[in-house]
Design an enzyme around this catalytic site. Structure first.
Site, PDB file in Angstrom:
ATOM      1  N   TYR A  37       0.751  11.794  14.656  1.00 47.96           N
ATOM      2  CA  TYR A  37       1.423  10.859  13.746  1.00 47.96           C
ATOM      3  C   TYR A  37       2.205   9.812  14.539  1.00 47.96           C
ATOM      4  CZ  TYR A  37       4.989   9.176  10.459  1.00 47.96           C
ATOM      5  OH  TYR A  37       5.833   8.385   9.704  1.00 47.96           O
TER       6      TYR A  37
ATOM      7  N   THR B 261       3.221   4.241  -4.914  1.00 47.54           N
ATOM      8  CA  THR B 261       3.527   4.905  -6.186  1.00 47.54           C
ATOM      9  C   THR B 261       4.770   5.783  -6.079  1.00 47.54           C
ATOM     10  OG1 THR B 261       2.014   6.727  -5.657  1.00 47.54           O
ATOM     11  CG2 THR B 261       1.125   4.910  -6.981  1.00 47.54           C
TER      12      THR B 261
ATOM     13  N   SER C  75       7.861   3.736  11.868  1.00 48.85           N
ATOM     14  CA  SER C  75       8.822   4.838  11.804  1.00 48.85           C
ATOM     15  C   SER C  75       9.553   4.915  13.136  1.00 48.85           C
ATOM     16  CB  SER C  75       8.091   6.154  11.528  1.00 48.85           C
ATOM     17  OG  SER C  75       8.919   7.266  11.808  1.00 48.85           O
TER      18      SER C  75
ATOM     19  N   THR D   7       0.834  -1.196   0.000  1.00 48.26           N
ATOM     20  CA  THR D   7       0.000   0.000   0.000  1.00 48.26           C
ATOM     21  C   THR D   7       0.874   1.253   0.000  1.00 48.26           C
ATOM     22  OG1 THR D   7      -0.154   0.106   2.432  1.00 48.26           O
ATOM     23  CG2 THR D   7      -1.809  -1.213   1.266  1.00 48.26           C
ATOM     24  N   GLY D   8       0.320   2.330  -0.562  1.00 45.85           N
ATOM     25  CA  GLY D   8       1.075   3.578  -0.630  1.00 45.85           C
ATOM     26  C   GLY D   8       2.379   3.405  -1.380  1.00 45.85           C
TER      27      GLY D   8
ATOM     28  N   GLY E  81       8.344   6.873  -3.080  1.00 42.60           N
ATOM     29  CA  GLY E  81       8.986   6.733  -1.782  1.00 42.60           C
ATOM     30  C   GLY E  81       9.309   5.309  -1.370  1.00 42.60           C
ATOM     31  N   ILE E  82       9.207   5.052  -0.064  1.00 44.07           N
ATOM     32  CA  ILE E  82       9.549   3.742   0.492  1.00 44.07           C
ATOM     33  C   ILE E  82       8.691   2.637  -0.121  1.00 44.07           C
ATOM     34  CG2 ILE E  82       9.505   2.344   2.597  1.00 44.07           C
ATOM     35  CD1 ILE E  82      10.283   4.850   4.163  1.00 44.07           C
ATOM     36  N   GLY E  83       7.394   2.898  -0.267  1.00 43.33           N
ATOM     37  CA  GLY E  83       6.497   1.896  -0.833  1.00 43.33           C
ATOM     38  C   GLY E  83       6.899   1.492  -2.241  1.00 43.33           C
TER      39      GLY E  83
END
Length: 206
Positions: free
Chosen positions: A154, A16, A141, A13-14, A18-20
Protein backbone atom coordinates in the site's frame (compact mmCIF):
# COMPACT_ATOMS: atom_id res chain seq x y z
CA UNK A 1 -16.24 31.10 0.88
CA UNK A 2 -16.53 31.37 -2.87
CA UNK A 3 -13.83 29.27 -4.55
CA UNK A 4 -15.22 30.22 -7.98
CA UNK A 5 -16.11 26.63 -8.80
CA UNK A 6 -19.70 27.24 -9.85
CA UNK A 7 -20.63 24.89 -12.71
CA UNK A 8 -17.12 23.43 -12.87
CA UNK A 9 -17.30 19.71 -13.61
CA UNK A 10 -15.63 17.70 -10.85
CA UNK A 11 -15.03 13.95 -10.74
CA UNK A 12 -14.18 12.44 -7.36
CA UNK A 13 -13.33 8.75 -7.40
CA UNK A 14 -14.06 6.54 -4.41
CA UNK A 15 -16.55 9.06 -3.07
CA UNK A 16 -19.54 7.26 -1.57
CA UNK A 17 -17.96 7.44 1.90
CA UNK A 18 -14.97 8.74 3.85
CA UNK A 19 -12.55 11.34 2.50
CA UNK A 20 -13.93 11.11 -1.03
CA UNK A 21 -17.47 11.81 0.16
CA UNK A 22 -16.29 14.79 2.21
CA UNK A 23 -14.49 16.21 -0.83
CA UNK A 24 -17.55 15.71 -3.04
CA UNK A 25 -19.72 17.40 -0.42
CA UNK A 26 -17.51 20.48 -0.24
CA UNK A 27 -17.37 20.74 -4.02
CA UNK A 28 -21.15 20.48 -4.14
CA UNK A 29 -21.41 23.29 -1.58
CA UNK A 30 -19.31 25.40 -3.93
CA UNK A 31 -21.93 24.73 -6.62
CA UNK A 32 -19.70 22.60 -8.80
CA UNK A 33 -21.30 19.94 -11.00
CA UNK A 34 -20.13 16.88 -9.06
CA UNK A 35 -19.70 13.35 -10.35
CA UNK A 36 -19.14 10.72 -7.67
CA UNK A 37 -18.07 7.11 -7.86
CA UNK A 38 -18.55 3.89 -5.94
CA UNK A 39 -18.34 0.16 -6.49
CA UNK A 40 -22.08 -0.48 -6.70
CA UNK A 41 -25.01 1.40 -8.19
CA UNK A 42 -26.84 1.17 -4.87
CA UNK A 43 -24.03 2.88 -2.96
CA UNK A 44 -23.73 5.57 -5.60
CA UNK A 45 -27.44 6.36 -5.61
CA UNK A 46 -27.57 6.48 -1.81
CA UNK A 47 -24.64 8.90 -1.73
CA UNK A 48 -26.17 11.12 -4.44
CA UNK A 49 -29.44 11.37 -2.53
CA UNK A 50 -27.61 12.22 0.69
CA UNK A 51 -25.35 14.81 -0.95
CA UNK A 52 -28.27 16.57 -2.61
CA UNK A 53 -30.10 16.76 0.71
CA UNK A 54 -27.07 18.01 2.63
CA UNK A 55 -25.90 20.61 0.11
CA UNK A 56 -28.99 21.66 -1.82
CA UNK A 57 -27.00 21.15 -5.03
CA UNK A 58 -28.98 19.08 -7.51
CA UNK A 59 -26.16 18.85 -10.05
CA UNK A 60 -24.76 15.64 -8.63
CA UNK A 61 -24.41 12.47 -10.67
CA UNK A 62 -22.54 9.22 -10.24
CA UNK A 63 -21.03 6.13 -11.78
CA UNK A 64 -20.44 2.61 -10.46
CA UNK A 65 -16.92 1.70 -11.57
CA UNK A 66 -14.47 -1.01 -10.57
CA UNK A 67 -11.09 0.64 -11.01
CA UNK A 68 -9.32 -2.67 -11.40
CA UNK A 69 -11.17 -3.11 -14.69
CA UNK A 70 -9.79 -0.96 -17.51
CA UNK A 71 -12.91 -1.52 -19.62
CA UNK A 72 -15.05 0.06 -16.92
CA UNK A 73 -12.65 2.99 -16.70
CA UNK A 74 -12.76 3.47 -20.48
CA UNK A 75 -16.56 3.41 -20.32
CA UNK A 76 -16.52 6.08 -17.61
CA UNK A 77 -14.31 8.31 -19.74
CA UNK A 78 -16.65 7.86 -22.73
CA UNK A 79 -19.61 8.92 -20.58
CA UNK A 80 -17.68 11.82 -19.07
CA UNK A 81 -15.29 13.02 -21.79
CA UNK A 82 -14.49 16.42 -20.29
CA UNK A 83 -14.06 17.60 -16.70
CA UNK A 84 -12.41 20.55 -14.96
CA UNK A 85 -11.46 18.97 -11.64
CA UNK A 86 -10.21 15.43 -11.11
CA UNK A 87 -9.75 14.07 -7.60
CA UNK A 88 -7.99 10.70 -7.68
CA UNK A 89 -9.13 9.36 -4.33
CA UNK A 90 -10.07 5.72 -4.96
CA UNK A 91 -7.80 3.25 -3.21
CA UNK A 92 -7.61 -0.09 -1.46
CA UNK A 93 -5.57 -1.21 1.52
CA UNK A 94 -5.04 -4.39 3.50
CA UNK A 95 -2.62 -5.34 6.28
CA UNK A 96 -0.44 -8.26 5.23
CA UNK A 97 3.05 -9.42 6.20
CA UNK A 98 5.61 -8.70 3.46
CA UNK A 99 6.46 -12.39 3.07
CA UNK A 100 2.80 -13.18 2.46
CA UNK A 101 2.15 -10.61 -0.28
CA UNK A 102 2.01 -12.46 -3.62
CA UNK A 103 2.75 -10.88 -6.98
CA UNK A 104 -0.97 -10.74 -7.71
CA UNK A 105 -1.53 -8.42 -4.76
CA UNK A 106 1.29 -6.09 -5.81
CA UNK A 107 -0.25 -5.82 -9.29
CA UNK A 108 -3.77 -5.35 -7.91
CA UNK A 109 -2.77 -2.55 -5.53
CA UNK A 110 -0.80 -0.80 -8.26
CA UNK A 111 -3.67 -1.11 -10.74
CA UNK A 112 -6.32 0.32 -8.42
CA UNK A 113 -4.33 2.87 -6.43
CA UNK A 114 -1.94 4.11 -9.11
CA UNK A 115 -3.06 3.21 -12.62
CA UNK A 116 -6.59 4.47 -11.96
CA UNK A 117 -5.21 7.98 -11.48
CA UNK A 118 -2.84 7.63 -14.41
CA UNK A 119 -5.60 6.52 -16.77
CA UNK A 120 -7.98 9.31 -15.76
CA UNK A 121 -5.28 11.98 -15.75
CA UNK A 122 -4.15 10.87 -19.20
CA UNK A 123 -7.71 11.26 -20.48
CA UNK A 124 -8.26 14.76 -19.10
CA UNK A 125 -4.86 16.42 -18.74
CA UNK A 126 -4.35 17.63 -22.32
CA UNK A 127 -7.93 18.93 -22.47
CA UNK A 128 -7.28 20.96 -19.32
CA UNK A 129 -4.17 22.41 -20.93
CA UNK A 130 -6.15 23.31 -24.05
CA UNK A 131 -8.71 25.16 -21.90
CA UNK A 132 -5.88 26.62 -19.80
CA UNK A 133 -7.70 25.66 -16.62
CA UNK A 134 -7.90 22.47 -14.60
CA UNK A 135 -7.16 20.81 -11.31
CA UNK A 136 -5.84 17.30 -10.73
CA UNK A 137 -5.46 16.17 -7.13
CA UNK A 138 -4.13 12.84 -5.94
CA UNK A 139 -5.23 11.79 -2.47
CA UNK A 140 -2.15 9.97 -1.24
CA UNK A 141 -1.34 9.33 2.42
CA UNK A 142 1.32 9.93 5.04
CA UNK A 143 2.10 6.28 4.27
CA UNK A 144 3.84 7.58 1.14
CA UNK A 145 6.64 8.81 3.41
CA UNK A 146 6.21 6.69 6.54
CA UNK A 147 5.79 3.32 4.87
CA UNK A 148 3.71 1.05 7.15
CA UNK A 149 5.53 -2.21 7.84
CA UNK A 150 2.24 -4.11 7.78
CA UNK A 151 1.20 -2.64 4.39
CA UNK A 152 4.35 -2.13 2.34
CA UNK A 153 2.48 -2.74 -0.91
CA UNK A 154 0.00 0.00 0.00
CA UNK A 155 2.78 2.41 0.94
CA UNK A 156 4.48 1.75 -2.38
CA UNK A 157 1.38 2.92 -4.27
CA UNK A 158 1.10 6.08 -2.20
CA UNK A 159 4.72 6.98 -2.95
CA UNK A 160 4.12 6.34 -6.65
CA UNK A 161 1.30 8.89 -6.61
CA UNK A 162 3.76 11.53 -5.44
CA UNK A 163 6.04 10.81 -8.38
CA UNK A 164 3.22 10.96 -10.93
CA UNK A 165 1.75 14.22 -9.65
CA UNK A 166 5.19 15.82 -9.46
CA UNK A 167 5.93 14.86 -13.04
CA UNK A 168 2.58 16.13 -14.31
CA UNK A 169 3.03 19.37 -12.39
CA UNK A 170 6.23 19.98 -14.33
CA UNK A 171 4.17 19.88 -17.53
CA UNK A 172 1.82 22.66 -16.37
CA UNK A 173 4.37 25.48 -16.20
CA UNK A 174 2.97 28.75 -17.48
CA UNK A 175 -0.64 27.51 -17.44
CA UNK A 176 -3.67 27.72 -15.16
CA UNK A 177 -3.64 23.95 -14.67
CA UNK A 178 -2.34 22.57 -11.38
CA UNK A 179 -1.50 19.07 -10.20
CA UNK A 180 -1.03 18.35 -6.51
CA UNK A 181 -0.95 15.54 -3.99
CA UNK A 182 -2.48 15.60 -0.52
CA UNK A 183 -1.05 13.37 2.20
CA UNK A 184 -3.72 12.95 4.90
CA UNK A 185 -2.98 11.19 8.16
CA UNK A 186 -5.27 8.68 9.91
CA UNK A 187 -8.90 9.54 9.23
CA UNK A 188 -11.81 7.82 10.94
CA UNK A 189 -13.60 6.87 7.74
CA UNK A 190 -15.75 3.80 7.19
CA UNK A 191 -12.83 1.86 5.75
CA UNK A 192 -10.46 2.93 8.52
CA UNK A 193 -13.01 1.93 11.13
CA UNK A 194 -13.30 -1.55 9.65
CA UNK A 195 -9.50 -1.76 9.50
CA UNK A 196 -9.10 -0.85 13.18
CA UNK A 197 -11.81 -3.30 14.18
CA UNK A 198 -10.07 -6.06 12.23
CA UNK A 199 -6.74 -5.31 13.91
CA UNK A 200 -8.39 -5.35 17.32
CA UNK A 201 -9.94 -8.75 16.64
CA UNK A 202 -6.59 -10.14 15.52
CA UNK A 203 -4.93 -8.89 18.70
CA UNK A 204 -7.61 -10.55 20.85
CA UNK A 205 -7.07 -13.86 19.02
CA UNK A 206 -3.32 -13.70 19.55
Amino acid sequence: MDLQLKNKKALVTGSTAGIGYAIAKQLAKENAHVFINGRTTERVQEAIKKLKAETGNQNIEGFAVDFSDVKQIDNLIKQLPDIDILVNNVGIFEPKAFKDIPDADWFKFFEVNVLSGIRLSRAYFDKMLEKNWGRIIFISSESAIQIPSEMIHYGMTKTAQLAISRGLAELTKGTQVTVNTVLPGPTFSEGAGDFIESLAKDQVKS
